[in-house]
Design an enzyme around this catalytic site. Sequence first.
Site, PDB file in Angstrom:
ATOM      1  N   ASP A  19      -1.196  13.307  -2.412  1.00 33.28           N
ATOM      2  CA  ASP A  19      -1.057  13.327  -3.855  1.00 33.28           C
ATOM      3  C   ASP A  19      -0.732  11.901  -4.295  1.00 33.28           C
ATOM      4  O   ASP A  19      -0.356  11.056  -3.479  1.00 33.28           O
ATOM      5  CB  ASP A  19       0.061  14.304  -4.228  1.00 33.28           C
ATOM      6  N   ASP A  21       0.859  10.601  -7.956  1.00 33.65           N
ATOM      7  CA  ASP A  21       2.117  10.449  -8.701  1.00 33.65           C
ATOM      8  C   ASP A  21       3.220  11.270  -8.043  1.00 33.65           C
ATOM      9  O   ASP A  21       3.082  12.471  -7.825  1.00 33.65           O
ATOM     10  CB  ASP A  21       1.938  10.912 -10.146  1.00 33.65           C
ATOM     11  N   ASP A 177       4.343  16.291  -3.457  1.00 32.31           N
ATOM     12  CA  ASP A 177       5.717  16.525  -3.898  1.00 32.31           C
ATOM     13  C   ASP A 177       5.853  17.734  -4.814  1.00 32.31           C
ATOM     14  O   ASP A 177       6.935  17.982  -5.346  1.00 32.31           O
ATOM     15  CB  ASP A 177       6.259  15.288  -4.607  1.00 32.31           C
TER      16      ASP A 177
END
Length: 231
Positions: A19, A21, A177
Amino acid sequence: MRPETGMSATGFPALVLFDLDGTLLDSAPDFVATIDVLRAQRGEAPIAADQLRPHVSRGARAMLAAAFPRLDQAAREALVPPFLAIYREQLARHGAPFEGVEALLAAIEGSGSRWGIVTNKPEALARALLPLLGWQARCAVLVGGDTLALRKPDPLPLLHAAQALGVAPGDCAYVGDDERDIIAARAAGMPSVVALWGYRPEHDDPATWQGDALVASAHALIDPAAWPRPR
């Protein structure tokens, strides 16, 4: 193309997908600057970084909801285009890769493995970031939130990235995240790593996401033993 299999000679997955950001990039400062421009245009004070940071991984609409809670959904939706336009001007001006990320990427490359990005950020914005970070020649594949008809938590973007590089999904690993990252990885048949250093609301409990590994820092992933084994 013949699929690559297994781990590299030094123990990293053949392909590591990340991922963006909240996982590779601490982009919250860029988004805070973006929101502050919008708030100033409406005569409002700057936002506290801690108020916005937990929502960054959820995208523009979640950040706008946190920044403008008194606006209804339609009014916030109207702010999405100016939000994205302002954010484009703020790309990588305030944020930076998380501590340990550059060393981790170098370790993956040094092992003979490759890495790529699968993000829900619009592809054009994600692609514009790569040269600003010096990653344009290093990132082997990039899939954005609008690259395909579906985005995470659907597994299609992860499967597309693996197929593009001829790597079997089970020989990849996906690092993210947000719970959507882990759902997508599980559905794609990829081992998953929960990036505990990223962004998430206080009520979220990563231990319930059923990730294959929970890792506290990017530095920890430099050790091949920290990675889940291929499926």
